[in-house]
Design an enzyme around this catalytic site. Structure first.
Site, PDB file in Angstrom:
ATOM      1  N   CYS A   2       0.961  -1.155  -0.002  1.00 13.23           N
ATOM      2  CA  CYS A   2      -0.131   0.003   0.257  1.00 13.23           C
ATOM      3  C   CYS A   2       0.921   1.263  -0.037  1.00 13.23           C
ATOM      4  CB  CYS A   2      -0.910   0.035   1.292  1.00 13.23           C
ATOM      5  SG  CYS A   2      -1.963   1.500   1.214  1.00 13.23           S
ATOM      6  N   GLU A 105      -3.416   0.628  -6.169  1.00 16.09           N
ATOM      7  CA  GLU A 105      -2.353  -0.403  -6.891  1.00 16.09           C
ATOM      8  C   GLU A 105      -2.044  -0.055  -8.149  1.00 16.09           C
ATOM      9  OE1 GLU A 105      -0.738  -2.081  -4.444  1.00 16.09           O
ATOM     10  OE2 GLU A 105      -2.017  -2.731  -2.808  1.00 16.09           O
TER      11      GLU A 105
END
Length: 212
Positions: A2, A105
């Site tokens: 992340c 992402e």
């Protein structure tokens, strides 16, 4: 993994999902946080418990202990955080929560990487498990916090093999409590992770994700 996320609602909107069991020492601020591309190395509002009271502090998203002379960390694996020499004390004494609405992402497609914005289908907020150096009210540029990540499952794994540990409000409240050990807290976080099938996502123009 992340490395970017959003934190754009007001603090009151996030706290409304959590604060029914806590004493707060957090001033009201009706202004939306308004961050659509939170990046490592910037200060992020971090919720923690001190003396049974919840506090919200701006804390640097990155961490390295004083003896570490290499690149700072932004994530830690939930599988090893409670036992790792690097993160063990943080997991025991520095558990915290990061509010979020979505994270990003990047998926490799051919010779390029396509960013995706991932969020709950019902648009409810996310509560990321974090660990950091305490006390969080200290303004220390070297020490801060990291987000915990876990193996991605379901269709999330098609985008990236790791995901942030996004917990339900019930698990997030328990995660903050000091009356449980780090091992017990890790179990709470893992059991309280939002299932992969509750997320959806869409592609984002790469030009939209500039550094703040």
């Amino acid at each position: 993994m992340c490395g970017r996320f959003t934190q754009y609602n007001t603090r009151e909107e996030y706290l409304s999902w959590l604060a029914d069991e806590a004493t707060l020492d957090i001033p009201c601020d009706p202004t939306p946080i308004g961050r659509f591309n939170v990046t490592p190395g910037s200060k992020v509002l971090l919720l923690s418990e001190r003396d049974t009271t919840w506090h919200l502090d701006p804390v640097m998203w990155s961490y390295a202990p004083p003896w570490w002379d290499k690149k700072q960390f932004i994530n830690a694996r939930i599988e090893t955080a409670a036992s790792s020499p690097m993160f063990k004390s943080l997991c025991e004494y520095g558990r915290a929560i990061v509010f979020a609405d979505a994270w990003y992402e990047w998926k490799k497609e051919g010779s390029t990487k396509q960013p995706f914005m991932i969020y709950r289908e019902n648009r409810q907020p996310l509560f990321f498990a974090a660990i950091g150096s305490v006390p969080f009210e200290r303004d220390d540029k070297r020490e801060g916090f990291v987000l915990l990540t876990a193996n991605a499952d379901g269709e999330l794994a098609e985008i990236h093999n790791r995901r942030p540990v996004a917990m339900t409000p019930e698990a997030a409240r328990r995660w903050l409590h000091h009356d449980i050990s780090s091992e017990e807290a890790i179990a709470v976080a893992r059991e309280g992770m939002i299932p992969a099938d509750e997320f959806t996502w869409h592609a984002m123009p790469a030009s939209r994700l500039r550094m703040e």
